[in-house]
Scaffold this active site. Structure first.
Site, PDB file in Angstrom:
ATOM      1  N   SER A  63       0.831  -1.217   0.000  1.00 41.46           N
ATOM      2  CA  SER A  63       0.000   0.000   0.000  1.00 41.46           C
ATOM      3  C   SER A  63       0.864   1.264   0.000  1.00 41.46           C
ATOM      4  CB  SER A  63      -0.978   0.007   1.183  1.00 41.46           C
ATOM      5  OG  SER A  63      -0.315  -0.271   2.388  1.00 41.46           O
TER       6      SER A  63
ATOM      7  N   HIS B 240      -2.450  -8.768   1.973  1.00 40.89           N
ATOM      8  CA  HIS B 240      -2.007  -7.538   2.650  1.00 40.89           C
ATOM      9  C   HIS B 240      -3.057  -7.175   3.698  1.00 40.89           C
ATOM     10  CE1 HIS B 240       0.090  -3.885   3.315  1.00 40.89           C
ATOM     11  NE2 HIS B 240      -0.274  -3.172   2.261  1.00 40.89           N
TER      12      HIS B 240
ATOM     13  N   HIS C  31       5.468 -13.277   7.299  1.00 43.72           N
ATOM     14  CA  HIS C  31       5.714 -11.885   6.887  1.00 43.72           C
ATOM     15  C   HIS C  31       6.856 -11.836   5.882  1.00 43.72           C
ATOM     16  CE1 HIS C  31       6.315  -7.534   7.139  1.00 43.72           C
ATOM     17  NE2 HIS C  31       5.065  -7.517   7.540  1.00 43.72           N
TER      18      HIS C  31
ATOM     19  N   ARG D  23       3.821  -5.394  16.919  1.00 39.35           N
ATOM     20  CA  ARG D  23       2.455  -4.855  16.872  1.00 39.35           C
ATOM     21  C   ARG D  23       1.490  -5.916  17.405  1.00 39.35           C
ATOM     22  NH1 ARG D  23       2.129  -3.435  10.622  1.00 39.35           N
ATOM     23  NH2 ARG D  23       2.863  -5.585  10.591  1.00 39.35           N
TER      24      ARG D  23
ATOM     25  N   ASP E 173      -2.061  -8.962  12.103  1.00 34.91           N
ATOM     26  CA  ASP E 173      -3.429  -9.354  11.762  1.00 34.91           C
ATOM     27  C   ASP E 173      -3.933 -10.579  12.527  1.00 34.91           C
ATOM     28  OD1 ASP E 173      -3.524  -7.290   9.893  1.00 34.91           O
ATOM     29  OD2 ASP E 173      -2.586  -8.518   8.368  1.00 34.91           O
TER      30      ASP E 173
HETATM   31  N1  CMX Z   1       0.480 -20.027   5.888  1.00 31.40           N
HETATM   32  C1  CMX Z   1       0.820 -20.958   4.962  1.00 31.40           C
HETATM   33  N2  CMX Z   1       1.822 -20.786   4.088  1.00 31.40           N
HETATM   34  C2  CMX Z   1       2.538 -19.657   4.203  1.00 31.40           C
HETATM   35  C3  CMX Z   1       2.272 -18.695   5.171  1.00 31.40           C
HETATM   36  C4  CMX Z   1       1.174 -18.893   6.027  1.00 31.40           C
HETATM   37  N3  CMX Z   1       0.807 -17.986   6.937  1.00 31.40           N
HETATM   38  N4  CMX Z   1       3.152 -17.688   5.021  1.00 31.40           N
HETATM   39  C5  CMX Z   1       3.946 -18.023   3.987  1.00 31.40           C
HETATM   40  N5  CMX Z   1       3.565 -19.209   3.488  1.00 31.40           N
HETATM   41  C6  CMX Z   1       4.095 -19.876   2.302  1.00 31.40           C
HETATM   42  C7  CMX Z   1       3.937 -18.953   1.109  1.00 31.40           C
HETATM   43  O1  CMX Z   1       2.614 -19.010   0.582  1.00 31.40           O
HETATM   44  C8  CMX Z   1       4.984 -19.486   0.163  1.00 31.40           C
HETATM   45  O2  CMX Z   1       4.479 -20.654  -0.436  1.00 31.40           O
HETATM   46  P1  CMX Z   1       4.801 -20.994  -1.998  1.00 31.40           P
HETATM   47  O3  CMX Z   1       6.272 -21.199  -2.030  1.00 31.40           O
HETATM   48  O4  CMX Z   1       3.978 -22.211  -2.265  1.00 31.40           O
HETATM   49  O5  CMX Z   1       4.370 -19.790  -2.791  1.00 31.40           O
HETATM   50  C9  CMX Z   1       6.093 -19.897   1.124  1.00 31.40           C
HETATM   51  O6  CMX Z   1       5.481 -20.058   2.413  1.00 31.40           O
HETATM   52  C10 CMX Z   1       7.207 -18.862   1.255  1.00 31.40           C
HETATM   53  O7  CMX Z   1       6.639 -17.620   1.563  1.00 31.40           O
HETATM   54  P2  CMX Z   1       7.437 -16.534   2.431  1.00 31.40           P
HETATM   55  O8  CMX Z   1       8.656 -16.162   1.655  1.00 31.40           O
HETATM   56  O9  CMX Z   1       7.619 -17.001   3.826  1.00 31.40           O
HETATM   57  O10 CMX Z   1       6.411 -15.328   2.501  1.00 31.40           O
HETATM   58  P3  CMX Z   1       6.182 -14.157   1.448  1.00 31.40           P
HETATM   59  O11 CMX Z   1       7.172 -13.079   1.721  1.00 31.40           O
HETATM   60  O12 CMX Z   1       6.104 -14.674   0.046  1.00 31.40           O
HETATM   61  O13 CMX Z   1       4.716 -13.660   1.827  1.00 31.40           O
HETATM   62  C11 CMX Z   1       2.954 -13.133   3.347  1.00 31.40           C
HETATM   63  C12 CMX Z   1       4.452 -12.979   3.031  1.00 31.40           C
HETATM   64  C13 CMX Z   1       2.632 -12.205   4.505  1.00 31.40           C
HETATM   65  C14 CMX Z   1       2.133 -12.690   2.121  1.00 31.40           C
HETATM   66  C15 CMX Z   1       2.686 -14.611   3.711  1.00 31.40           C
HETATM   67  O14 CMX Z   1       3.384 -14.954   4.886  1.00 31.40           O
HETATM   68  C16 CMX Z   1       1.208 -14.915   3.894  1.00 31.40           C
HETATM   69  O15 CMX Z   1       0.524 -15.184   2.900  1.00 31.40           O
HETATM   70  N6  CMX Z   1       0.682 -14.836   5.168  1.00 31.40           N
HETATM   71  C17 CMX Z   1      -0.718 -14.998   5.408  1.00 31.40           C
HETATM   72  C18 CMX Z   1      -1.459 -13.709   5.029  1.00 31.40           C
HETATM   73  C19 CMX Z   1      -1.139 -12.576   5.993  1.00 31.40           C
HETATM   74  O16 CMX Z   1      -1.148 -12.745   7.212  1.00 31.40           O
HETATM   75  N7  CMX Z   1      -0.886 -11.368   5.438  1.00 31.40           N
HETATM   76  C20 CMX Z   1      -0.690 -10.173   6.252  1.00 31.40           C
HETATM   77  C21 CMX Z   1       0.713  -9.605   6.185  1.00 31.40           C
HETATM   78  C22 CMX Z   1       0.849  -8.385   7.056  1.00 31.40           C
HETATM   79  C23 CMX Z   1       0.702  -7.053   6.319  1.00 31.40           C
HETATM   80  O17 CMX Z   1       0.057  -6.942   5.290  1.00 31.40           O
HETATM   81  O18 CMX Z   1       1.257  -6.086   6.830  1.00 31.40           O
END
Ligand code: CMX
Length: 437
Positions: free
Chosen positions: A240, A270, A316, A325, A371
């Protein structure tokens, strides 16, 4: 205006420093680009500037160098034991200095003068069907105010580049003054009894939001202040904040930029994750007929992962430890609502899920982010889950607009990174490998 005076004193020295770096040190290399970053969402690429906030992977967010516990202790407060004035945080984000009480209240006063919502904005909102997502209404309402941008008006009247930040500060203050008013209006339109509660000029920004929501509880006033402070900023590279920065770099004004940022925040990876996290807990509660035991939570988490879905609120892109947080909200929950079933579920999830994610072996960070807990606190006060991302957006308006003012102050140019074909990337790999051989 006090804030403008302080920025007028500070900006010339920063501008000089940035101009020097841009001109005299332009060719110094500070990072290399890896193939994994080109295909991996630019993760970790050091190409943005923010003096406003910094995320340490283990210690989390720092606002102008201060951690969350420091912020909550050092900013001026409306009373002993209360959460700080949001106006004080805005002063800190904008100037880099911890405010005195007078300075914090000067921001609150600026907001008070500017918070009246134009009638047409209310009409835009109420013209929309009630099954519209509140984030759509939020983004539209911000765009509906764009015609009032001081920056755009003065730009077309003939403004020089060095003066851009002044009317951008005007826009920042007017926009942030109205954001909680717009949001509460949307809430009461979608979920209320059809009546709207006007702002109370005797209340501060955070408490006034609680009042306009119709939640007359001092704990919710405090939760609102805390919520907006914690969500205010998280470096410039998150989706964002970066969206706003990109849009504003074209000299679009802050209304356009912030509305665009809210469209990025609306995605489930996000800002929408707070809504998703609560829905996820809700489904667990229904499945087990109450707060799941740790064993049930573990089973439920594995079912989610085995279905190929993410566990919302965990993981994250930058953090590699429990989000501070999350910790600040968790402390609030322990103090004010330890008997709440949804808060108890957050506690069980915190106990179980990091271990499950470690065993699962994919997520680089198995720990909870903000979150994982924020929705349980809002739910306690009866706030609808579909509204949680708007709450995130209210807070984020502070960091985004502060970045907007400083991007103008530093006279940063339009953003324009370079894209490559896959073939060119393959050639670059061959060249690099040949050089090593
Ligand atoms: N549950 C299951 N799998 C997860 C996971 C979770 N909470 N977090 C990461 N993974 C997976 C990813 O989907 C990715 O899988 P693929 O290789 O199959 O694509 C793998 O682990 C590696 O991901 P990562 O490098 O650890 O995480 P990213 O930097 O790509 O993504 C985030 C970060 C936040 C999008 C991811 O951890 C996620 O989807 N979390 C759940 C959604 C969430 O809580 N989002 C809020 C973030 C906070 C914010 O917006 O400020």
């Amino acid at each position: 205006m006090l804030l403008q005076e302080r920025l007028t004193q500070k900006i010339p020295a920063w501008r000089e420093k940035v101009q020097f770096l841009r001109k005299e040190k332009a060719e110094v290399v500070i990072d290399h680009v890896h193939v994994r970053q080109v295909f991996g969402g630019m993760r970790g690429l050091k190409v943005l500037v923010s003096d406003i906030s910094f995320v340490d992977p283990y210690k989390g967010i720092h606002f102008r160098g201060y951690t969350i516990p420091e912020i909550l202790e050092l900013l001026p407060k409306p009373g002993a034991g209360k959460m700080p004035y949001v106006g004080g945080l805005y002063w800190l984000l904008m100037t880099g200095d911890l405010p005195t009480e007078e300075e914090a209240l000067s921001v609150e006063e600026e907001w008070r003068k500017r918070m009246t919502l134009p009638e047409w904005v209310k009409q835009v909102i109420t013209a929309m069907p009630k099954d519209t997502h509140p984030m759509t209404l939020f983004s539209m309402a911000i765009l509906a105010m764009q015609k009032e941008s001081a920056f755009t008006r003065q730009y077309h009247a003939g403004l020089t580049k060095t003066e851009f930040w002044g009317p951008t500060l005007e826009d920042a203050l007017t926009l942030t003054a109205r954001i909680p008013v717009v949001a509460a209006f949307i809430y009461r339109y979608l979920y209320g009894d059809g009546t709207y509660i006007p702002p109370d000029p005797n209340l501060d920004w955070g408490a006034n939001f609680a009042h306009m929501m119709g939640i007359d509880d001092e704990r919710y006033q405090d939760l609102s202040r805390l919520y907006f402070i914690l969500h205010s900023d998280h470096e410039l590279g998150n989706a964002s904040a970066h969206t706003a920065h990109l849009v504003a770099s074209t000299l679009s004004d802050l209304y356009y930029a912030f509305s665009a940022a809210m469209n990025a925040l609306a995605g489930p990876l996000h800002g929408l994750a707070n809504q998703e996290a609560l829905k996820w807990l809700d489904a667990a509660y229904k499945r087990y007929g109450g707060v799941p035991t740790p064993e049930q939570m573990e089973e439920y988490a594995w079912d989610t992962l085995n279905a190929g879905r993410v566990i919302p609120g965990f993981g994250h892109a930058v953090l590699r430890a429990t989000d501070p947080r999350f910790k600040a909200f968790y402390d609030f929950g322990e103090k004010h609502l330890p008997e709440d079933d949804y808060f108890k579920m957050v506690q069980v999830a915190y106990e179980v899920i990091p271990r499950v994610l470690q065993e699962h072996g994919k997520a680089k960070n198995p720990w909870p982010n903000v979150d994982a807990v924020s929705g349980s606190l809002q739910r306690h006060f009866g706030v609808e889950p579909t509204f949680y991302t708007v709450l995130f957006g209210i807070g984020r308006s502070l960091g985004i607009t502060a970045h907007g003012v400083w991007a103008r102050a530093m006279m940063l140019p339009i953003e324009r990174p370079k894209s490559l074909t896959v073939q060119r990337i393959e050639e670059a790999i061959q060249e690099a490998e040949a050089a090593v051989a």
